[in-house]
Design an enzyme around this catalytic site. Structure first.
Site, PDB file in Angstrom:
ATOM      1  NE  ARG A 289     -26.695 -19.058  16.621  1.00 37.80           N
ATOM      2  CZ  ARG A 289     -27.704 -18.905  17.488  1.00 37.80           C
ATOM      3  NH1 ARG A 289     -28.385 -17.765  17.508  1.00 37.80           N
ATOM      4  NH2 ARG A 289     -28.022 -19.868  18.313  1.00 37.80           N
TER       5      ARG A 289
ATOM      6  N   GLY B  35      -6.363  -0.225  -7.706  1.00 36.85           N
ATOM      7  CA  GLY B  35      -7.661   0.390  -7.522  1.00 36.85           C
ATOM      8  C   GLY B  35      -7.574   1.909  -7.567  1.00 36.85           C
TER       9      GLY B  35
ATOM     10  NE  ARG C 139      -8.343  -8.178  -0.767  1.00 40.71           N
ATOM     11  CZ  ARG C 139      -8.864  -6.949  -0.818  1.00 40.71           C
ATOM     12  NH1 ARG C 139      -9.660  -6.547   0.143  1.00 40.71           N
ATOM     13  NH2 ARG C 139      -8.537  -6.142  -1.766  1.00 40.71           N
TER      14      ARG C 139
ATOM     15  CB  ILE D   9     -13.183  -7.736  -4.714  1.00 43.71           C
ATOM     16  CG1 ILE D   9     -12.962  -7.027  -3.381  1.00 43.71           C
ATOM     17  CG2 ILE D   9     -12.046  -8.713  -4.974  1.00 43.71           C
ATOM     18  CD1 ILE D   9     -13.157  -7.945  -2.171  1.00 43.71           C
ATOM     19  CG  ASP D  10     -14.359  -2.966  -2.711  1.00 45.91           C
ATOM     20  OD1 ASP D  10     -14.908  -3.969  -2.207  1.00 45.91           O
ATOM     21  OD2 ASP D  10     -13.436  -2.356  -2.152  1.00 45.91           O
TER      22      ASP D  10
ATOM     23  NE  ARG E 293      -4.051  -2.158   1.919  1.00 44.50           N
ATOM     24  CZ  ARG E 293      -5.053  -2.303   1.036  1.00 44.50           C
ATOM     25  NH1 ARG E 293      -5.286  -1.353   0.163  1.00 44.50           N
ATOM     26  NH2 ARG E 293      -5.802  -3.386   1.035  1.00 44.50           N
TER      27      ARG E 293
ATOM     28  CG  HIS F 122     -14.472  -0.052   3.902  1.00 43.15           C
ATOM     29  ND1 HIS F 122     -14.853  -0.140   5.212  1.00 43.15           N
ATOM     30  CD2 HIS F 122     -13.359  -0.816   3.777  1.00 43.15           C
ATOM     31  CE1 HIS F 122     -14.001  -0.910   5.871  1.00 43.15           C
ATOM     32  NE2 HIS F 122     -13.099  -1.345   5.023  1.00 43.15           N
TER      33      HIS F 122
END
Lengths: 346, 346, 346, 346
Positions: free
Chosen positions: C261, C114, C270, C138-139, C79, C183
């Site tokens: 649950r 991304g 991912r 993946i978002d 990152r 998110h």
């Protein structure tokens, strides 16, 4: 065991048809040899060809990382049979293997394979090499052990295919025939046939009658079950000019007039990532084979009997097959639940 | 739309070959009809046969629960073509359909199927029925839409099979041929071939040359890539007495001498639970078809163009096929990465 | 294009969170560069860190074989944000990157990642580097493209998990909550929620009301549907001391008294082998990125608009997110079929 | 066996947590009862609740078709314990069960469940009911049998999850913790940990030391293996205010400074279609349970010992657990290959 010279350098090879779990077994042998016993591990290329030619790689621990889940074999494989006599009667291959074994300073060699591989391993042991065999095959037909790795994975692939055929059979109200691998032994057809809910299962070990097969399909039809799944092993009796599946499909279509389709599952049964249970079984076999070497237990094949690891003499294994008995518990249970094995009118 | 009589009662049927997503589409039609528009939904049995015979079930919402993930079709299917003339020139089937449609008080009928189904749907529309078509097929060759449901699922099954062949091909250093469904259109072979890393892909739409195929395999061999994966659509040119896969396998074995094996994937390509994307596509189509009925948009097939739902007139769809263009973007990209389409020496 | 200096040497890196398809994209870039354009390809280690430190491997064609199906990235990722100012105000990283770029004789660099990665790529382009971006996540929330690779694979994993919860929910007549990654953007929760037959779907983009959620569950209970599946994106409004799933589960249990649950799906979303469609999308993006380099089309991100490959300026992409619109077609369809988005009583 | 009255009517129920294979067991019981013995089969709803309330369906053969592959249980389940004393000391439930058993003319009842279910079954046998138990649980911890169905399926789901974490761990060079079900028994964590190539495996049966865990991770880091996979059973010792996974993750992050992430796999471990081997095991158990009834072998649980079907008295089973022994063969093998169980510095 006091007199055993501590082995320092071992070889490993994979021979015969590939199957899921070979790399897990290689990893099991190698990691145990390196981590526990401090041995050096040589991976020979393409089965017994590698022993003849002397082609190998040193397998460090890093080379064994990440291969647990991989299908196939990182060493390659072949159907080379070094003891098969050449046409002119000469055969220098066993001598070459012995020379390479000595030249490379090997203390033992692990041979991973099926029945043929074990036979060769037995002959190499007779020639004085320290050999340990590990049984693998999707056919589950190696004599001397309850189970071989590769089988669980193949059962899963075959069952998954049968599951898929159900929806088409049901939607179209057809008979679907699926041909499963197994020339001599019907283990794979039996297990996947039961797990996949097959209505009729034909095995090489059981004589069948096409009339029984058709009667079963017709009686299902009359009971308002207008579709049927027929699971056949490739090794059932059938004319040589067509597949087992075609033979059965044509007979059903002719005698019952019900629309029938066939699928020959083929090579996809031996490929891909091993199931968890095959990974564990191959790992256990691999690790135990190295332990056998450390303990000087040579000329043996590792095996599972009643869930326990054990060894059997290689000379007892070669040339034999473990077949499905006609009164096997699973067959008995299946008959009670209405599954036909095509032998009702024999 | 002011004059549209609010539809109260609709029929639904699935016709032609089954494929993953049919139940998701039925659910999409039915739930939208019941929840949003308060319609009653009749599910006809076994394709157009059900319209002829008048066999149906009323589909309550509870009957639509839990079917989203199921392969096949809860309604059954058939290849019945009601407009095909009988041998003696008579054909009472269209009249029977019209009578049943009237007798049951249907306001519209949704026909889910491939090219043949859309042609019949178009003829029914000409006869005065309110018809909406939904395109499905694993072949992805319905004219007028960018994509049909069933295709994504079939690509996944075929790709999974190719993945499995890789490990065997590599371990044995063989050429593996896999035959994929697709009589006229090569979409399935093209997509699964690319996703599976095929080295050579042969499509019905592209002329091929066995010499190109063999040259490619030999050049790979010389480049130290001793195995190759060849993906062939069943509809490529080949002698009628063998499968496309056998034809190619025999030719490669003969001309290159490299060990070659073939697999014909067969019916497992159409079965089993749909992929998430096929479930969503089928749901969208189904829900939109009911919306079309509510809006009085009849004689149309629902379609996707550039990711947007739209409709096309049924009369434009029937009898046409959407084929792979020889300069399709995926083919261009694949060529740049070294994939052969067998047409280098034409 | 006449004046473009033919690029000879390109770099490639993967940055940000890993996702399925990264290796397929690397392979697409590399194979096209090597096979079609004769370029040399340098793979930088661990995202932008590799550009700063100058750590790389030359990627030969053989290194790109067999990676199409592998999850993760063979180059590693991080990152690292090279333009983020150090605490003391100094920042030598951009200079280091420029020096390495020049020293290594790079003609261009491909940055796969991304939103954050595209922002950095844009800043590098402003510094004079020839940059092409490839969107992954993946978002599915990268601005400027209809779709990113990784998304289809994540939808499949999440849907498979929801499928598994159905059987437990049904057997125990419980409410099951599943928390899906996302998110800011709810694409993954929306798609897997629909494909998995979720009864309630909560997205970060849509305000929800716990009363609506509970009412829906109670009305299902009264309609004799005693179990419910609730799909929640991790980014929905919830107290910071618990997960979104816990928050919703506790509220439902408290207000309805029905056994509830929760499951937080987590990192397995991912990982693993990409779906066929993600492999194809990543391959297309990769191959097209190299083509952009060959054509001198720099400072751009490759993208899909209406199924067509295109490019968008990197400077337009950075810092923006593609979110789910509240009137998205899928949401409209889902509402008509009875799915709740938790906003009925707002 | 001469005096045994031929049973005509039997009941069946599923109790406790659901797991893959319950429907296969129901089918095995029912088909054998109907096809082989001509019995009538009553399926009671929601575990022992159904026996108390007398709610049941007659299970015809057609109701047993197509359920072999389904997860969950078509009968529903509950955690109802009829012998648990009410607060005021009264308990009429056993009497109600006995009355229903008599009123419905049952000759026997098959109880499918885990340890708790077997205890209740044993108490019902003491009350004079003819009871046969079938062991199921993903935890594999039922005393008296080598294996329970549900376990193989859960191992596969958990291993698949671990496989997915590998790619992320490797790409990001992180420590990944995954928490697997198992309050008391570590079978699932042990098997999936080995099959998934876990580096550290923590089981409820083995005391562990966080220092050992961290040392192992650091030594891997120093050996140039910058990522690690840690598999923990939910039942290992840990503070009650967080999950086992969180506890271990926080400790590793704190002591080693290496980036660590956790995943709690949760309920997806018990759902979905059973593996082929679970289908076969459940079928064998089910069919054998009916055979036990036919032979008058009551008050017993069916079991597998050394691959053979057998029975054990229910009174011996209840209240005991089959745990992993600290010197289990798999643990020994794993240690030799470098796997840590966190107990090196105890």
């Amino acid at each position: 065991m006091n007199d055993v010279v501590k082995p320092k350098r071992i070889g490993i090879l994979t021979a015969g048809g590939d199957c899921p779990g070979l790399n897990a077994a290689i990893r099991g042998v190698g990691k145990t040899a390196i981590v526990e016993y401090g041995m050096e591990v040589l991976g020979f290329h393409a089965g017994y060809s590698g022993l003849i030619s002397g082609k190998y790689n040193v397998l460090k621990e890093s080379a064994l990382s990440g291969i647990l889940t991989l299908g196939g074999t990182i060493l390659g494989t072949s159907r080379e049979k070094p003891f098969k006599m050449a046409k002119n009667g000469d055969n220098l291959k066993p001598e070459k293997i012995k020379k390479n074994y000595a030249k490379l300073g090997l203390d033992a060699v692990v041979c991973i394979g099926g029945n043929g591989t074990m036979k060769t391993a037995s002959l190499l042991a007779q020639e004085g090499l320290n050999v340990v065999g590990i049984p693998k095959t999707i056919d589950n037909d190696v004599w001397g052990t309850d189970v071989t790795f590769g089988f669980d994975s193949a059962v899963q692939i075959a069952t998954d295919a049968i599951d898929r055929l159900h929806t088409t059979a049901n939607s179209h109200q057809r008979v679907m025939i699926i041909e499963i691998m197994g020339h001599h032994a019907g283990w794979l057809a039996l297990y996947s046939g039961l797990a996949g809910g097959g209505d009729i299962i034909l095995l090489p070990e059981l004589e069948y009658n096409i009339r029984s097969v058709c009667k079963k399909i017709e009686s299902r039809y009359e009971d308002n079950k207008p579709y049927s799944i027929v699971v056949v092993a490739e090794g059932i009796e059938h004319p040589k000019d067509k597949s087992a599946a075609s033979h059965i499909a044509e007979a059903i279509q002719t005698y019952t007039g019900i629309e029938t389709r066939e699928t020959v599952l083929g090579y996809i049964q031996r490929g891909g990532s091993p199931t968890p249970m095959d990974r564990i079984l191959a790992t256990r076999y691999g690790s135990f084979a190295t332990q056998c070497i450390a303990e000087g237990n040579f000329g043996t094949m590792v095996a599972i009997k009643d869930n326990e690891l054990t060894t059997v003499p290689l000379e007892e294994v070669g040339g034999k097959l473990r077949l499905v008995e006609s009164d096997h518990g699973l067959i008995q249970k299946a008959r009670k639940m209405g599954v036909s094995f095509g032998d009702e009118f024999l």
